[in-house]
Design an enzyme around this catalytic site. Structure first.
Site, PDB file in Angstrom:
ATOM      1  N   GLU A  39       0.789  -1.227   0.000  1.00  0.00           N
ATOM      2  CA  GLU A  39       0.000   0.000   0.000  1.00  0.00           C
ATOM      3  C   GLU A  39       0.827   1.287   0.000  1.00  0.00           C
ATOM      4  O   GLU A  39       0.832   2.043   0.975  1.00  0.00           O
ATOM      5  CB  GLU A  39      -0.950   0.013   1.207  1.00  0.00           C
ATOM      6  CG  GLU A  39      -1.833  -1.216   1.273  1.00  0.00           C
ATOM      7  CD  GLU A  39      -2.914  -1.122   2.349  1.00  0.00           C
ATOM      8  OE1 GLU A  39      -2.845  -0.220   3.198  1.00  0.00           O
ATOM      9  OE2 GLU A  39      -3.839  -1.935   2.317  1.00  0.00           O
ATOM     10  N   GLU A  93      -5.330  -8.615   0.850  1.00  0.00           N
ATOM     11  CA  GLU A  93      -5.981  -8.272   2.129  1.00  0.00           C
ATOM     12  C   GLU A  93      -7.463  -8.053   1.900  1.00  0.00           C
ATOM     13  O   GLU A  93      -7.866  -7.402   0.923  1.00  0.00           O
ATOM     14  CB  GLU A  93      -5.420  -6.975   2.742  1.00  0.00           C
ATOM     15  CG  GLU A  93      -4.084  -7.132   3.404  1.00  0.00           C
ATOM     16  CD  GLU A  93      -3.568  -5.820   4.004  1.00  0.00           C
ATOM     17  OE1 GLU A  93      -4.387  -5.007   4.494  1.00  0.00           O
ATOM     18  OE2 GLU A  93      -2.341  -5.624   3.966  1.00  0.00           O
TER      19      GLU A  93
HETATM   20  C1  BGC Z   1      -2.996  -2.430   5.963  1.00  0.00           C
HETATM   21  C2  BGC Z   1      -3.001  -3.177   7.262  1.00  0.00           C
HETATM   22  C3  BGC Z   1      -4.132  -2.656   8.131  1.00  0.00           C
HETATM   23  C4  BGC Z   1      -5.441  -2.938   7.420  1.00  0.00           C
HETATM   24  C5  BGC Z   1      -6.682  -2.479   8.157  1.00  0.00           C
HETATM   25  C6  BGC Z   1      -4.348  -2.158   5.398  1.00  0.00           C
HETATM   26  O1  BGC Z   1      -4.417  -0.816   5.043  1.00  0.00           O
HETATM   27  O2  BGC Z   1      -2.151  -3.061   5.048  1.00  0.00           O
HETATM   28  O3  BGC Z   1      -1.763  -3.027   7.868  1.00  0.00           O
HETATM   29  O4  BGC Z   1      -4.127  -3.169   9.406  1.00  0.00           O
HETATM   30  O5  BGC Z   1      -5.447  -2.301   6.175  1.00  0.00           O
HETATM   31  O6  BGC Z   1      -6.669  -1.094   8.322  1.00  0.00           O
END
Ligand code: BGC
Length: 446
Positions: free
Chosen positions: A164, A352
């Site tokens: 990111e 993610e």
């Molecule tokens: C990030 C994580 C974060 C998650 C939830 C992403 O932006 O890679 O490190 O904990 O989102 O906010």
């Protein structure tokens, strides 16, 4: 309706070093900008920090056992740069030892190690030398990455250069909510450029290792912007917001250019874009093996005269998580179709996806997180549907394996499928972990 995923589709879980490891000063690790930011009064919820976090540095075997019990096929973790290079040019084998043990343990359990090189914990020494604002940061990152490739080599199957870049540039140097907390657009865009350049540089070097079956890519957080109404102003505002969070990153990586409309919007604040040198964009757009997509929510955007770029976030009627993020699986579906149409056909991993809710341990000793199950199920269904339409999404990493330090929100937001009792470090599988286990076993999403 129940739908089946392919046998080779990867079901994983994700974490990052600073959010879970703890052991902040152990085995020669030096501080990162997040160690410092967390100790700066007023920056983090109730002054929380990652000194201990989930104590994963000491409990990694127990955590891998949990992953193995759940049956995950892959584990996405990140490597802490200041463990590997606690000083400029000084390699620390002790720090590397931890990741070697981690990767061996994962491989012995048949869990595919998926390593991110940079999930925001820049060494403080690098920051003191100008950090990502200094073009030499590309060289420092290269030295670190090459050492990691050399030592871990093809025991890691998937490599992610950066997690990111939007967060490590814009959120960190313009919005000021992430470390190091600056508020300067020119700095933010310079940082974004050097981060992207370091990505391209390292992908180029990675090829020289000729690893047989290890792949490399970048993970971008792509939050689509939707106009709040059909008015010309809102549509224009959503397009700027889209440029701010999506196109400024996808365009250089896949089109070797920055979006012209955004250069115009930013120009007034930035002046010359002289940090972009000849040849940089060719390097940034070097071919990757896959694209990592981090998706959580969409942004509903309206025109606002009071904000610098004339857009601001508002909310629709969708249910929200405790991050105040709207739950909109359909926006993930449309996002992937858009990437396919406008940018690339290369394999995608959802690196993610997940949700924070107010989880508690019930009287029966369990954590009944039905809302999270619902969230994960709905997003996975979209992914299966996309694949049925030929989207070539190869895997899915739930964020997160376990509750952890949610950056500026400290430990107040719980994203894990495993609950952490921060007093005792006890791990409890939430209902969502048990649901995920069943799903991975049967490969059927009900
Ligand atoms: C990030 C994580 C974060 C998650 C939830 C992403 O932006 O890679 O490190 O904990 O989102 O906010």
């Amino acid at each position: 309706m129940a739908i089946k995923t392919k046998e080779n589709f990867i079901f994983g879980v994700a974490t990052s070093s600073y959010q879970i490891e703890g052991a902040a000063a152990e085995d020669g690790k030096s501080p990162s900008i997040w160690d410092v930011f967390c100790k700066t009064p007023g920056k983090i919820y109730e002054g929380h920090n990652g000194d201990i976090a989930c104590d994963h540095y000491h409990r990694y075997k127990e955590d891998i056992k949990l992953m193995s019990d759940i049956g995950v096929n892959a584990y996405r973790f990140s490597i802490s740069w200041p463990r590997i290079f606690p000083e400029n040019g000084k390699y620390n084998p002790k720090g590397m030892e931890f990741y070697k043990k981690l990767v061996n343990e994962l491989n012995s359990k048949g869990i595919k190690p998926t390593a991110t090189l940079y999930h925001w914990d820049l060494p403080l020494w690098a920051y003191e030398m100008g950090g990502w604002l200094n073009r030499d940061s590309v060289k420092w990152f290269k030295e670190y990455a090459l050492k990691v490739f050399e030592e871990l080599n093809d025991s890691v199957k998937l490599w992610i250069t950066h997690n990111e870049p939007l967060c490590s540039s814009i959120y960190s140097y313009y919005e000021g909510v992430h470390a190091p907390g600056h508020k300067n657009l020119r700095e933010a865009l310079t940082v974004a450029h050097h981060i992207l350049l370091s990505h391209g540089t390292v992908v180029e070097d990675f090829r020289k290792f000729n690893f047989r079956d290890s792949k490399i890519g970048i993970a971008l957080n792509l939050t689509p912007s939707y106009p709040a109404s059909n008015s010309k102003e809102d549509i224009e505002a959503a397009s700027i917001s889209d440029g701010y969070s999506i196109r400024w990153f996808l365009d250089p990586v896949f089109r070797a250019s920055y979006p012209e409309d955004m250069k115009e919007v930013y120009g007034e604040f930035v002046g010359e874009f002289d940090f972009i040198k000849d040849g940089d964009l060719e390097k940034i757009s070097i071919k990757n093996d896959f694209l990592g997509v981090n998706y959580y929510s969409r942004d509903l955007i309206e025109f606002s005269q009071d904000s610098e770029f004339n857009f601001r976030k508002t909310y629709g009627n969708f249910e929200r998580t405790t991050m105040d993020w709207e739950i909109v699986p359909e926006a993930l579906y449309k996002l992937i179709l858009r990437i396919r149409k406008e940018y690339t056909r290369m394999p995608i991993y959802i690196t993610e996806n997940g949700a924070a809710f107010n989880d508690e341990v019930s009287k029966d000793g369990k954590v009944h997180d039905d809302k999270r199950i619902d969230y994960l199920r709905k997003h996975l269904k979209k992914i299966v549907k996309l694949n049925e339409q030929g989207a070539d999404i190869r895997g899915y990493f739930a964020w997160s394996l376990m509750d952890n330090l949610e950056w500026q929100n400290g430990y107040s937001k719980r994203f894990g499928i495993v609950f952490i009792d921060y007093q005792t470090q006890e791990r409890i599988l939430k209902d969502s972990a048990i649901w995920y286990k069943d799903l991975i076993k049967k490969r059927i999403i009900e």
